[in-house]
Scaffold this active site. Structure first.
Site, PDB file in Angstrom:
ATOM      1  N   GLU A 211       0.010   5.131   0.079  1.00 44.16           N
ATOM      2  CA  GLU A 211      -0.848   6.325   0.107  1.00 44.16           C
ATOM      3  C   GLU A 211       0.072   7.530  -0.110  1.00 44.16           C
ATOM      4  O   GLU A 211       0.925   7.813   0.729  1.00 44.16           O
ATOM      5  CB  GLU A 211      -1.582   6.433   1.446  1.00 44.16           C
ATOM      6  CG  GLU A 211      -2.362   7.733   1.651  1.00 44.16           C
ATOM      7  CD  GLU A 211      -3.393   8.012   0.556  1.00 44.16           C
ATOM      8  OE1 GLU A 211      -4.345   7.250   0.420  1.00 44.16           O
ATOM      9  OE2 GLU A 211      -3.208   9.013  -0.182  1.00 44.16           O
TER      10      GLU A 211
ATOM     11  N   GLU B  13     -16.435   2.025   0.981  1.00 42.56           N
ATOM     12  CA  GLU B  13     -15.961   2.726   2.181  1.00 42.56           C
ATOM     13  C   GLU B  13     -16.892   3.859   2.625  1.00 42.56           C
ATOM     14  O   GLU B  13     -16.980   4.158   3.803  1.00 42.56           O
ATOM     15  CB  GLU B  13     -14.553   3.256   1.959  1.00 42.56           C
ATOM     16  CG  GLU B  13     -14.440   4.247   0.804  1.00 42.56           C
ATOM     17  CD  GLU B  13     -12.991   4.454   0.347  1.00 42.56           C
ATOM     18  OE1 GLU B  13     -12.165   3.550   0.535  1.00 42.56           O
ATOM     19  OE2 GLU B  13     -12.700   5.528  -0.200  1.00 42.56           O
TER      20      GLU B  13
ATOM     21  N   HIS C 182       0.829  -1.200   0.000  1.00 42.41           N
ATOM     22  CA  HIS C 182       0.000   0.000   0.000  1.00 42.41           C
ATOM     23  C   HIS C 182       0.865   1.253   0.000  1.00 42.41           C
ATOM     24  O   HIS C 182       1.775   1.375   0.830  1.00 42.41           O
ATOM     25  CB  HIS C 182      -0.921   0.019   1.236  1.00 42.41           C
ATOM     26  CG  HIS C 182      -1.878   1.179   1.217  1.00 42.41           C
ATOM     27  ND1 HIS C 182      -1.999   2.062   2.254  1.00 42.41           N
ATOM     28  CD2 HIS C 182      -2.743   1.599   0.254  1.00 42.41           C
ATOM     29  CE1 HIS C 182      -2.915   2.982   1.942  1.00 42.41           C
ATOM     30  NE2 HIS C 182      -3.382   2.717   0.736  1.00 42.41           N
TER      31      HIS C 182
HETATM   32  C1  NOJ Z   1      -8.888   6.230   0.394  1.00 41.56           C
HETATM   33  C2  NOJ Z   1      -9.001   4.881  -0.216  1.00 41.56           C
HETATM   34  O1  NOJ Z   1     -10.091   4.794  -1.095  1.00 41.56           O
HETATM   35  C3  NOJ Z   1      -9.103   3.878   0.908  1.00 41.56           C
HETATM   36  O2  NOJ Z   1      -9.356   2.585   0.379  1.00 41.56           O
HETATM   37  C4  NOJ Z   1      -7.853   3.921   1.730  1.00 41.56           C
HETATM   38  O3  NOJ Z   1      -7.997   3.051   2.830  1.00 41.56           O
HETATM   39  C5  NOJ Z   1      -7.580   5.320   2.250  1.00 41.56           C
HETATM   40  N1  NOJ Z   1      -7.681   6.281   1.187  1.00 41.56           N
HETATM   41  C6  NOJ Z   1      -6.202   5.418   2.877  1.00 41.56           C
HETATM   42  O4  NOJ Z   1      -5.217   5.311   1.899  1.00 41.56           O
HETATM   43 CA    CA Z   2     -11.327   6.796  -2.189  1.00 37.00          CA
END
Ligand code: NOJ
Ligand code: CA
Length: 700
Positions: free
Chosen positions: A409, A502, A407
């Site tokens: 971010e 989400e 992952h």
């Molecule tokens: C937004 C993403 O859509 C989600 O899946 C992720 O957990 C968070 N950002 C953190 O990166």
């Molecule tokens: Ca998102």
């Protein structure tokens, strides 16, 4: 890769008349045309009396796209829009079948008739501009080509003015033309009622920027009971993303490209081609889903060997953060990504046939994530938190035959990511990790660039290209929209690019209503795979989020594995919620890589049923979903090979199921036998419900 090619070339004339010294006039008919192979669609091109490039599109003889102009506004130069002469043209046909390394089907037929038109300004500076139209039976694509020429080495596009004029006030499904995010709820209005600047529903999206009454694409329209259309683009490369500015009163829309910090929309050296502007046409809603127009308009694969990537289901240390059970950052005292938790997930994956485990929050930097202005240099893509032993987790996963999904971010600070990308990918390679989920939450740094502008389009591509060189697959969140690039870069395995699961965890007002997925199937999902993250069994989210819930039945969560296509498909719930759940057997069984897909019934925003045959096994899986309305439908099996018998399990809404009142009511009908000539199954879908069916061939 197998390829079957038949190429027919028919050159019709005039091309030799093309020169840099000024146009001569070859023998040009009154209009030029490309008609689709079976003659359903025809795109016609001509110059208006002022020499404006003009096109129109007829579907079954009805002119759905009325005469519309084409052109550009340029910086420090007169617009490229009129005073043209046609200096040459060519018609050609193409028919070839190509293969997807992974996908919702194996083979794709690329069959079209093309019209190429060369234009030149009749007065100085005699600039040249070419157009290429392709007519398929499922839609039209066209693009501008800026050929190499003496008086133009670079263009700075202030806007592209591609018009689309209608004669009907279509019914439309749209999200606003946000330059930074696609995660809006879809609106359903007449074209004349589109008002992206005054959305009634409150949509709290931190990184929104909606400067015009415009929509993002895919933009889907329908004329009641008749033509279905969807507007999008294909092969978006080194160019700004396209939104469509709506002029509700004149039933007209015009391209509005996403801007940049420098104020222009696109800067390019000549020669270059724009992305394809695409219009899918179908006589019913199923036809939109079955269309391959977008993929066909992309270039063939640049990756010879994709065998290192296997489509997979995965679980993750993920939903627990969105529920608030744990956190990404260690300072919270509730750190989710610990060595122990990772191993627990690896064990679960290995025991349940899930190929991967996604682990978010493993690396330092999360203390400075949301809300921080200065995000440059904050995230680190190689340093784990001290309670996460990367080496140990990687070795354990390898031993259990499970892939760790990395992952990254970026918090929308792509320069920081680009600086570290080589090292980050090298770390993944060292540990045998083959896929990474990337993320771009927040306003882009540098300020003034947008997620969907040329600068970021180039960033997302750079990531794909660098990753491909290291045999790494990308699943991008907060991405640029999919424009079929997976054909050229098949390591672009999935992406978000719409409002995912989400949102249901983030506050009652944000929840996806029951019509969300029956709309997504005919809008966002037309563009390509989506990492929606289905499979929440604890639908009321208790005890974590008592005021929120998932607005579907349990049966619909299962159906989504078939309805939403993605080669990486998450079982998104906390793994403990799958314990002792007979319904989890469907997620264990369901395929993720398909030989073929059939849309059995469909109505935009209402319902859809899709059947898919798994590659290499002959197993079929069927999924159907409905919006808030209950449905009865008859499922016929004439898509199955005659004579073959199947052992089936049906997961359907129970008699009292309802997305809000009773979402857990699920009925499982185990181990019954079926054949292609079997009488139809009568199914009942609850409000917000669905069904899932697995058909496993019986060895004769
Ligand atoms: C937004 C993403 O859509 C989600 O899946 C992720 O957990 C968070 N950002 C953190 O990166
Ligand atoms: Ca998102």
């Amino acid at each position: 890769m197998r390829r079957f090619a038949i190429l027919l070339l028919v050159a019709l004339g005039g091309l030799s008349a093309c020169s840099d010294s000024g146009p001569s006039t070859p023998d040009i008919p009154e209009f030029l045309e490309a008609r689709s192979p079976s003659d359903k669609l025809a795109v016609r091109f001509y110059l208006s009396s002022e020499g404006r490039p003009t096109y129109r599109v007829a579907y079954y003889g009805i002119i759905d796209i009325q005469p519309s102009h084409l052109g550009f506004d340029l910086k420090d130069a007169p617009p490229l829009e009129k005073g043209f002469a046609i200096t040459g043209f060519e018609n050609r046909s193409f028919d070839a079948t190509w293969e997807l390394p992974w996908g919702e089907q194996r083979e794709v037929r690329n069959h079209y008739n093309e019209l190429f038109v060369a234009l030149q300004e009749q007065e100085a500076p005699h600039r040249r501009l070419d157009l290429r139209f392709r007519a398929y039976d499922d839609g039209i694509g066209f693009r501008y080509e800026f050929p190499e020429q003496e008086n133009l080495d670079e263009v700075v596009i202030m806007d592209e003015n591609t018009e689309f004029r209608f004669q009907y006030d279509y019914e439309c499904w749209w999200i606003p033309g946000d330059w930074d995010i696609y995660e809006h709820l879809y609106q359903h209005t007449k074209f004349s009622e589109i008002d992206a600047l005054n959305l009634e529903e409150k949509q709290e999206l931190a990184q929104s920027y909606i400067p015009e009454n415009a929509v993002n694409t895919p933009f889907t329209l329908k004329q009641a009971g008749k033509t279905h259309l969807s507007f999008h683009e294909a092969a978006l490369t080194d160019y700004a993303g396209m939104t469509l500015r709506i002029e509700p009163d004149s039933l007209r829309m015009v391209t509005e490209l996403v801007g940049s910090a420098a104020g222009h929309k696109v800067r390019r050296k000549v020669p270059f081609s724009t992305p394809w502007r695409t219009i899918q046409f179908a006589s019913d809603a199923a036809g939109l889903i079955e269309s391959n127009l977008i993929l066909n308009l992309n270039e063939p694969s640049k990756i010879d060997d994709m065998s290192w990537f296997q489509p997979m289901k995965y679980v993750g240390i993920w939903w627990e953060m969105h529920l608030g059970k744990s956190s990404w950052d260690r300072a919270s005292g509730r750190h989710g990504a610990t060595t122990e938790n990772a191993k627990r997930h690896i064990d679960f994956a290995a025991e349940n046939g899930m190929g991967g485990v996604l682990i978010e929050g493993w690396n330092t930097g999360w203390e400075h994530w949301i809300g921080f202005e200065d995000r440059e240099g904050v995230f680190d893509f190689v340093t784990p938190y001290p309670d996460y032993d990367l080496d140990e987790v990687a070795a354990y996963a390898k031993e259990k035959g499970v892939d760790i999904i990395m992952h990254h971010e970026t918090s929308a600070a792509p320069r920081t990511y680009e600086q570290q990308m080589d090292t980050a990918f090298a770390l993944m390679k060292k540990h045998g990790m083959r896929a990474v989920k990337t993320g771009y939450v927040g306003k882009i740094i540098p300020k003034g660039e947008y997620h969907h502008g040329q600068w970021m389009v180039n960033h997302y591509r750079k990531v794909l290209e660098k990753a491909a060189a290291q045999q790494i697959a990308i699943n991008a969140h907060e991405p640029i929209k999919d424009t079929g690039i997976r054909r050229t870069w098949p390591n672009a395995v999935s992406r978000e690019g719409a409002r995912g699961q989400e949102f249901n965890a983030w506050g009652a007002a944000n929840g996806n209503p029951p019509n969300h997925l029956p709309i997504l199937a005919f809008t966002r999902l037309l563009s390509g795979p989506m990492d929606f993250t289905p499979g929440i069994f604890n639908l009321k989210l208790e005890p974590w989020k008592e005021n929120n819930q998932i607005n579907t039945t349990l049966a619909q969560q299962l159906a989504l594995y078939v309805v939403i296509y993605s080669p990486v498909q998450m079982a998104a719930d906390l793994i403990e919620h799958y314990a002792d759940q007979p319904a989890f057997q469907f997620i264990r069984d369901v395929g993720v890589d398909w030989e073929q897909s059939r849309v059995l019934n469909a109505e935009v925003g209402e319902y859809v049923t899709i059947a898919r045959e798994e590659r290499g096994t002959g197993r079929w899986f069927v999924g159907g979903i409905t919006n808030e309305k209950p449905r009865e439908l008859l499922l016929r099996f004439d898509f199955l090979p005659p004579g073959q018998r199947y052992t089936c399990t049906l997961y359907q809404d129970g008699p009292d199921a309802h997305w809000n009142d009773n979402p857990f009511d699920l009925e499982i009908v185990p181990a019954f036998e079926l054949r292609a000539d079997h009488a139809a199954l009568a199914l009942k879908l609850a409000p917000g419900g669905g069904f899932a069916l697995s058909l496993l061939p019986v060895a004769e």
